[in-house]
Design a protein around this motif. Structure first.
Motif, short mmCIF file in Angstrom:
data_model
loop_
_atom_site.label_atom_id
_atom_site.label_comp_id
_atom_site.label_asym_id
_atom_site.label_seq_id
_atom_site.Cartn_x
_atom_site.Cartn_y
_atom_site.Cartn_z
N PHE A 26 0.84 -1.20 0.00
CA PHE A 26 0.00 0.00 0.00
C PHE A 26 0.88 1.25 0.00
O PHE A 26 0.62 2.22 -0.70
N TRP A 27 1.94 1.24 0.79
CA TRP A 27 2.87 2.36 0.83
C TRP A 27 3.46 2.62 -0.55
O TRP A 27 3.50 3.75 -1.02
N GLY A 28 3.89 1.55 -1.22
CA GLY A 28 4.47 1.70 -2.55
C GLY A 28 3.49 2.28 -3.55
O GLY A 28 3.83 3.15 -4.35
N MET A 29 2.25 1.80 -3.50
CA MET A 29 1.25 2.33 -4.43
C MET A 29 0.82 3.74 -4.04
O MET A 29 0.44 4.53 -4.90
N VAL B 100 -9.92 -1.38 3.26
CA VAL B 100 -10.53 -0.05 3.15
C VAL B 100 -9.52 0.94 2.57
O VAL B 100 -9.87 1.77 1.72
N ALA B 101 -8.28 0.86 3.01
CA ALA B 101 -7.24 1.74 2.48
C ALA B 101 -7.06 1.50 0.98
O ALA B 101 -6.88 2.45 0.20
N LEU C 20 1.57 7.62 5.83
CA LEU C 20 1.47 7.52 7.29
C LEU C 20 0.54 6.38 7.70
O LEU C 20 0.83 5.65 8.65
N LEU C 21 -0.58 6.23 6.98
CA LEU C 21 -1.50 5.14 7.27
C LEU C 21 -0.80 3.79 7.08
O LEU C 21 -0.93 2.89 7.91
N SER C 22 -0.06 3.65 6.00
CA SER C 22 0.67 2.41 5.74
C SER C 22 1.61 2.09 6.90
O SER C 22 1.63 0.96 7.40
#
Length: 164
Positions: free
Chosen positions: A71-74, A122-123, A89-91
């Motif tokens: 998710f961070w990468g995307m 959800v993210a 930050l969420l990741s």
């Protein structure tokens, strides 16, 4: 100065399809360890090694952290400015929440990991609005997330049955 040739749409479509098939195969294979422990506990609880729950939770945590990392990468390419920062930050928050979940007792750890997997999905829904990585990716993520949640629920139900 020559530039790289642009692949034809047929080549891109074939490559995308091959990548989609591989993603489905690897994702579904990744569910096997999630279901192996509850299955083993269901069919032969007397033969289960004491370390099974520890190993199973560690696998779940590794997958949750891996998904937070993807998710961070995307998120890096998905949005600009504040939205990108929030996604990054969420990741990281989800990865740290996974680490905290591993410090809890077994039942609380399973519940926390279930919440983390749901939040990761959800993210991804948010990220999907900004950039779609591959046709059918969200369908795959939904299938895998439901599989993980089902295995956690099955194992949680067995906890109650085995302790009775």
């Amino acid at each position: 100065m020559s530039s790289s040739p642009t692949p034809s749409p047929q080549v891109d479509a074939a490559a995308d399809e091959a990548t989609r098939v591989m993603a489905y195969r690897l994702g579904l294979l990744g569910l096997i360890p999630f279901f192996a422990a509850p299955f083993w506990l269901t069919v032969s609880p007397g033969t289960v090694p004491q370390s099974l729950d520890y190993l199973w939770l560690n696998y779940a945590a590794l997958i949750a952290s891996f998904m937070a990392g993807t998710f961070w990468g995307m998120a890096l390419v998905a949005a600009r400015s504040a939205a990108r920062t929030a996604a990054m930050l969420l990741s990281n928050g989800l990865m740290l929440a996974t680490w905290v979940a591993m410090q809890l007792d077994f039942g609380a750890s399973m519940a926390a990991l279930a919440a983390i997997f749901a939040l990761l999905f959800v993210a991804e829904l948010w990220r999907e609005r900004a950039v779609a990585p591959l046709p059918g990716y969200m369908r795959l993520r939904l299938l895998l997330t439901l599989g993980v949640l089902a295995s956690l629920g099955w194992r949680g139900a067995l906890t109650g049955l085995l302790s009775s």
